[in-house]
Scaffold this active site. Sequence first.
Site, PDB file in Angstrom:
ATOM      1  N   TYR A 136      36.755-134.074  24.784  1.00 23.12           N
ATOM      2  CA  TYR A 136      36.346-133.076  23.799  1.00 23.12           C
ATOM      3  C   TYR A 136      35.622-133.758  22.648  1.00 23.12           C
ATOM      4  CZ  TYR A 136      39.244-129.289  25.683  1.00 23.12           C
ATOM      5  OH  TYR A 136      39.785-128.316  26.469  1.00 23.12           O
ATOM      6  N   ARG A 176      45.739-132.309  32.286  1.00 24.63           N
ATOM      7  CA  ARG A 176      45.391-130.898  32.355  1.00 24.63           C
ATOM      8  C   ARG A 176      44.385-130.670  33.481  1.00 24.63           C
ATOM      9  NH1 ARG A 176      45.371-127.095  28.932  1.00 24.63           N
ATOM     10  NH2 ARG A 176      45.960-126.066  30.844  1.00 24.63           N
ATOM     11  N   TYR A 195      41.674-133.766  31.930  1.00 21.86           N
ATOM     12  CA  TYR A 195      41.902-134.791  30.906  1.00 21.86           C
ATOM     13  C   TYR A 195      43.390-135.042  30.696  1.00 21.86           C
ATOM     14  CZ  TYR A 195      42.455-130.783  27.655  1.00 21.86           C
ATOM     15  OH  TYR A 195      42.848-129.623  27.042  1.00 21.86           O
ATOM     16  N   HIS A 240      38.297-122.904  27.742  1.00 19.08           N
ATOM     17  CA  HIS A 240      39.029-122.002  26.854  1.00 19.08           C
ATOM     18  C   HIS A 240      38.174-120.770  26.576  1.00 19.08           C
ATOM     19  CE1 HIS A 240      42.209-124.934  25.701  1.00 19.08           C
ATOM     20  NE2 HIS A 240      41.260-125.814  25.978  1.00 19.08           N
ATOM     21  N   HIS A 243      39.470-126.927  32.789  1.00 19.99           N
ATOM     22  CA  HIS A 243      39.535-125.540  32.298  1.00 19.99           C
ATOM     23  C   HIS A 243      38.524-125.311  31.195  1.00 19.99           C
ATOM     24  CE1 HIS A 243      42.166-127.906  29.684  1.00 19.99           C
ATOM     25  NE2 HIS A 243      41.737-127.108  28.717  1.00 19.99           N
TER      26      HIS A 243
HETATM   27 FE   LIG Z   1      41.656-127.816  26.720  1.00 21.16          FE
END
Ligand SMILES: [Fe+2]
Lengths: 187, 272
Positions: free
Chosen positions: B139, B188, B178, B193, B191
Amino acid sequence: MTVVPPRTHAPTPGQTVGPFFAFGLGYPAMNQVVFPHSPGSLVLGGTITDGEGAAIPDALVEIWQADADGSIPRARGACRRDGHTFTGFGRAFTSDEGRYEFWTRNPGAEPGKAPFFAVIVYARGLPNKLHTRAYLPENAAALAADPLLASLSGEERATLIATRTPDGGLTFDIRLQGEKETVFLAY
Amino acid sequence: MTTTPPPAAAPESLLAAPDQASQAQISAEIAAAHADAERRVAAGEPLPTTLYDFPPYRSSILRHPTKNPRLVDPETIELLSPAFGQRDVAAIESDLTLQHAGEPLGERMTVEGRLLDSWGRPLRNQLVEIWQANAAGRYIHQRDQHPAPLDPNFTGAGRTVTDDEGRYRFTTIKPGPYPWRNHVNAWRPAHIHFSIFGSSFTQRIITQMYFPGDPLFALDPIYQSIRSQKDRDRLVGVYDHDLTSPEFSMGYRFDIVVDGPDATWFEPEKEH
Ligand SMILES: [Fe+2]
């Protein structure tokens, strides 16, 4: 009486907002429902805490409210503020101290009803959204007549009524868990 | 004979603490929490679709309410929602691959879907916001410490407003999985969001869209905080070859249905 037909579509489940929402959900002046220091403006703020009373620095709060005369805003532009249109919607991230703040004004309500801000809280570690209400502390008769408040114990009711500060602002702390846990809502 | 080298280690400072749970322990807790939820639902207890009290998701332990939510009749303000329109977003905000001078790395994809209410009616002019990791699972958020590369050509945030059929569409890059530090070796599933407004504030939803067949589904305490398989399935985008553009991008379909009390049913306008 309106007859509600059976639902045909199952809802999409909600998920946590996670830790990295700021770059996705932030936009300029998002917490300025009204222009700061404009006539009638006030700061609505508070702290969000967890079950041990620790501040939550990665939470997100949204408010949605009627205008001061009780009318419901239908103007567009909450994501691209022009500095004067009242859209009734605001969004704020908590600071490292768990504090959120909005510039807004007092909501009104339909005659005889108690005015409140509709509030939604999201946070890292909170698996789904939480709805609540922040009522204005004035107008004891309307507060007493409110069906939700009337169904609560004194301690529960106190979690939903904002405190007026000497400068006309409003404080509304949100406790996700534990002693004096905020009353959250389902519809 | 060759020996397989051990997997590369992340820098010491990024490793989970030694007192954290193993994946096996988290997986056992997930199974136990699902079994408990199933028992309680069978006994008539109303449980939310997404469990607030879900200890395998460690940071939820002190952050979930312990009391059931209070059932209320929505007031007028709660039955309406902020009004959005094209003035709230720029067209370019729905294409996450065009926000920088160069093309981002990764698998280009589009995600398209419809926003519907519980009766299948399209929700027009509603704001849809997305944010995601880049193709390497990183991110842009400064608190993301994962030692995967940032992509100078990818921010990972987009916005759009639904059209008259309730449709939205984004062009982006498929995000990578990640690591996070919920437990030892926690990852995770990939995905995106999603944040969505309905026509009623009660219908507001923030969720995550996943990708078909991800091997991390069973291991992920966030995905598994949704207690039933059929509801978890609703968060998986569907690969749609008709949305795939030849020589250009892979297409996924992700329809979103907002919830809301019966009061969100408004009688359709009568014909005059
Ligand atoms: Fe996330």
